[in-house]
Design a protein around this motif. Sequence first.
Motif, PDB file in Angstrom:
ATOM      1  N   LEU A 199     -17.775  12.501 -95.763  1.00 33.66           N
ATOM      2  CA  LEU A 199     -17.858  13.684 -94.673  1.00 33.66           C
ATOM      3  C   LEU A 199     -18.691  12.995 -92.583  1.00 33.66           C
ATOM      4  O   LEU A 199     -18.892  12.538 -93.004  1.00 33.66           O
ATOM      5  CB  LEU A 199     -19.007  14.131 -95.285  1.00 33.66           C
ATOM      6  CG  LEU A 199     -19.589  16.252 -94.118  1.00 33.66           C
ATOM      7  CD1 LEU A 199     -18.385  16.796 -94.267  1.00 33.66           C
ATOM      8  CD2 LEU A 199     -20.572  16.127 -94.815  1.00 33.66           C
ATOM      9  N   TYR A 200     -17.851  13.688 -92.620  1.00 33.42           N
ATOM     10  CA  TYR A 200     -16.880  13.132 -90.775  1.00 33.42           C
ATOM     11  C   TYR A 200     -18.826  13.918 -89.837  1.00 33.42           C
ATOM     12  O   TYR A 200     -18.999  15.464 -90.298  1.00 33.42           O
ATOM     13  CB  TYR A 200     -15.706  13.312 -90.089  1.00 33.42           C
ATOM     14  CG  TYR A 200     -14.526  12.455 -89.885  1.00 33.42           C
ATOM     15  CD1 TYR A 200     -14.964  11.264 -89.894  1.00 33.42           C
ATOM     16  CD2 TYR A 200     -14.869  12.934 -91.094  1.00 33.42           C
ATOM     17  CE1 TYR A 200     -14.028  10.718 -89.873  1.00 33.42           C
ATOM     18  CE2 TYR A 200     -12.992  12.014 -91.642  1.00 33.42           C
ATOM     19  CZ  TYR A 200     -13.286  11.084 -90.423  1.00 33.42           C
ATOM     20  OH  TYR A 200     -11.944  10.194 -90.833  1.00 33.42           O
ATOM     21  N   SER A 201     -19.147  12.852 -89.367  1.00 24.72           N
ATOM     22  CA  SER A 201     -20.516  13.358 -88.995  1.00 24.72           C
ATOM     23  C   SER A 201     -20.488  13.983 -87.522  1.00 24.72           C
ATOM     24  O   SER A 201     -18.929  13.774 -86.970  1.00 24.72           O
ATOM     25  CB  SER A 201     -21.747  11.847 -88.818  1.00 24.72           C
ATOM     26  OG  SER A 201     -21.235  11.624 -87.389  1.00 24.72           O
ATOM     27  N   ARG A 202     -21.149  15.482 -87.064  1.00 24.40           N
ATOM     28  CA  ARG A 202     -20.740  15.444 -85.414  1.00 24.40           C
ATOM     29  C   ARG A 202     -20.929  14.297 -84.671  1.00 24.40           C
ATOM     30  O   ARG A 202     -20.260  14.114 -84.123  1.00 24.40           O
ATOM     31  CB  ARG A 202     -22.184  16.004 -85.441  1.00 24.40           C
ATOM     32  CG  ARG A 202     -22.190  17.160 -83.912  1.00 24.40           C
ATOM     33  CD  ARG A 202     -23.589  16.935 -82.720  1.00 24.40           C
ATOM     34  NE  ARG A 202     -23.546  18.666 -84.349  1.00 24.40           N
ATOM     35  CZ  ARG A 202     -23.303  19.961 -83.907  1.00 24.40           C
ATOM     36  NH1 ARG A 202     -22.425  20.168 -82.642  1.00 24.40           N
ATOM     37  NH2 ARG A 202     -23.649  21.239 -84.504  1.00 24.40           N
ATOM     38  N   ASP A 203     -21.683  13.500 -84.571  1.00 26.05           N
ATOM     39  CA  ASP A 203     -20.987  12.198 -83.995  1.00 26.05           C
ATOM     40  C   ASP A 203     -20.152  11.154 -83.751  1.00 26.05           C
ATOM     41  O   ASP A 203     -19.351  11.366 -82.535  1.00 26.05           O
ATOM     42  CB  ASP A 203     -22.526  11.272 -83.884  1.00 26.05           C
ATOM     43  CG  ASP A 203     -23.347  11.955 -83.175  1.00 26.05           C
ATOM     44  OD1 ASP A 203     -23.557  12.461 -82.610  1.00 26.05           O
ATOM     45  OD2 ASP A 203     -24.211  10.609 -84.140  1.00 26.05           O
ATOM     46  N   GLU A 204     -19.161  11.595 -84.937  1.00 26.96           N
ATOM     47  CA  GLU A 204     -17.864  11.399 -85.532  1.00 26.96           C
ATOM     48  C   GLU A 204     -16.990  11.609 -84.517  1.00 26.96           C
ATOM     49  O   GLU A 204     -15.660  11.695 -84.203  1.00 26.96           O
ATOM     50  CB  GLU A 204     -17.544  10.835 -86.783  1.00 26.96           C
ATOM     51  CG  GLU A 204     -18.485   9.230 -87.337  1.00 26.96           C
ATOM     52  CD  GLU A 204     -18.882   9.316 -88.872  1.00 26.96           C
ATOM     53  OE1 GLU A 204     -18.394   7.717 -89.199  1.00 26.96           O
ATOM     54  OE2 GLU A 204     -18.450  10.448 -89.451  1.00 26.96           O
ATOM     55  N   ILE A 205     -16.861  13.193 -85.266  1.00 23.65           N
ATOM     56  CA  ILE A 205     -16.136  13.942 -84.678  1.00 23.65           C
ATOM     57  C   ILE A 205     -16.260  14.208 -82.937  1.00 23.65           C
ATOM     58  O   ILE A 205     -15.284  13.955 -82.310  1.00 23.65           O
ATOM     59  CB  ILE A 205     -16.502  15.449 -84.611  1.00 23.65           C
ATOM     60  CG1 ILE A 205     -16.452  15.232 -86.837  1.00 23.65           C
ATOM     61  CG2 ILE A 205     -15.650  16.309 -84.366  1.00 23.65           C
ATOM     62  CD1 ILE A 205     -14.930  15.333 -86.975  1.00 23.65           C
ATOM     63  N   LYS A 206     -17.707  14.133 -82.361  1.00 22.36           N
ATOM     64  CA  LYS A 206     -17.548  13.804 -80.650  1.00 22.36           C
ATOM     65  C   LYS A 206     -16.260  12.961 -80.275  1.00 22.36           C
ATOM     66  O   LYS A 206     -16.483  12.299 -79.025  1.00 22.36           O
ATOM     67  CB  LYS A 206     -18.801  14.027 -80.459  1.00 22.36           C
ATOM     68  CG  LYS A 206     -19.466  15.278 -79.961  1.00 22.36           C
ATOM     69  CD  LYS A 206     -21.002  15.313 -80.278  1.00 22.36           C
ATOM     70  CE  LYS A 206     -21.391  16.367 -80.218  1.00 22.36           C
ATOM     71  NZ  LYS A 206     -20.561  17.705 -79.359  1.00 22.36           N
ATOM     72  N   LYS A 207     -16.542  11.494 -80.762  1.00 20.78           N
ATOM     73  CA  LYS A 207     -15.731  10.255 -80.863  1.00 20.78           C
ATOM     74  C   LYS A 207     -14.578  10.327 -80.640  1.00 20.78           C
ATOM     75  O   LYS A 207     -13.432   9.968 -79.827  1.00 20.78           O
ATOM     76  CB  LYS A 207     -16.787   8.948 -81.447  1.00 20.78           C
ATOM     77  CG  LYS A 207     -18.089   8.917 -81.266  1.00 20.78           C
ATOM     78  CD  LYS A 207     -18.149   7.567 -82.482  1.00 20.78           C
ATOM     79  CE  LYS A 207     -19.761   6.532 -82.162  1.00 20.78           C
ATOM     80  NZ  LYS A 207     -20.153   6.074 -82.499  1.00 20.78           N
ATOM     81  N   LEU A 208     -14.206  11.188 -81.730  1.00 25.70           N
ATOM     82  CA  LEU A 208     -12.940  11.641 -82.011  1.00 25.70           C
ATOM     83  C   LEU A 208     -12.384  12.016 -81.103  1.00 25.70           C
ATOM     84  O   LEU A 208     -10.921  11.857 -80.043  1.00 25.70           O
ATOM     85  CB  LEU A 208     -12.277  11.349 -83.316  1.00 25.70           C
ATOM     86  CG  LEU A 208     -12.663  11.259 -84.683  1.00 25.70           C
ATOM     87  CD1 LEU A 208     -12.457  11.752 -86.185  1.00 25.70           C
ATOM     88  CD2 LEU A 208     -11.576   9.865 -84.320  1.00 25.70           C
TER      89      LEU A 208
END
Length: 227
Positions: free
Chosen positions: A10-19
């Motif tokens: 599950l991608y975290s909020r921080d990972e989505i923001k980096k993407l």
Amino acid sequence: CNPGNPTGYLYSRDEIKKLAKIVKKYGLFLVADEVYREFTYDGREHYSIIQEEGLEDHAIIVDSVSKRYSMCGARIGYLVSKNKEVIKTAIKFAQARLSPPTYAQIAAEAALETPKSYFEAIKEEYVSRRDILISELSKLEGVVVARPQGAFYCIAQLPIKNADNFAQWLLEEFNVDGETVMVAPAAGFYATAGLGTNQVRIAYVLEKEDLIRAVHILKEALKAYPG
């Protein structure tokens, strides 16, 4: 895919923001399959790419009724985007194709009335199945498995060289009291050739007793496997 198939990551909020930063920097589209978004565990919450500010022209969500409502035979899906040009182009393509089956459309519409309590009960059941599967797999010598955070799959690394050959051998030559197990070799899920050759995907969609039995059969298979 978020949560992911085949790993259950599950991608975290921080990972989505980096993407999102990468996507905006290079003018890309970010396409996410969010078909498993209701199935997240251990208090984790799904963060959709459509929630991320600044991705209005970049985010495209692909979704379906197949996993959410256990309607795998109903080929009903949809695409979501705030980019009007993307939607306009998608509609042109859709109008050039045959429509989904009528009965599947009717069933999918009815499924939208499913109460929230259904998903709460399903999540509890999947958590229970996941915990049993991971616990049983972790007992096997040489097996490495991570704890999925969503969906209903896991990737297990086995003490073998070639999962394709092992999967074929399981079906053609091995059984315990007339039963065997079917696994999905994981190499096909990798973009890089040579990775995942000793890994398999396992879906915890069976009853808990059946999962325990399946791992027992896998244990005996690993003992007997000549490869």
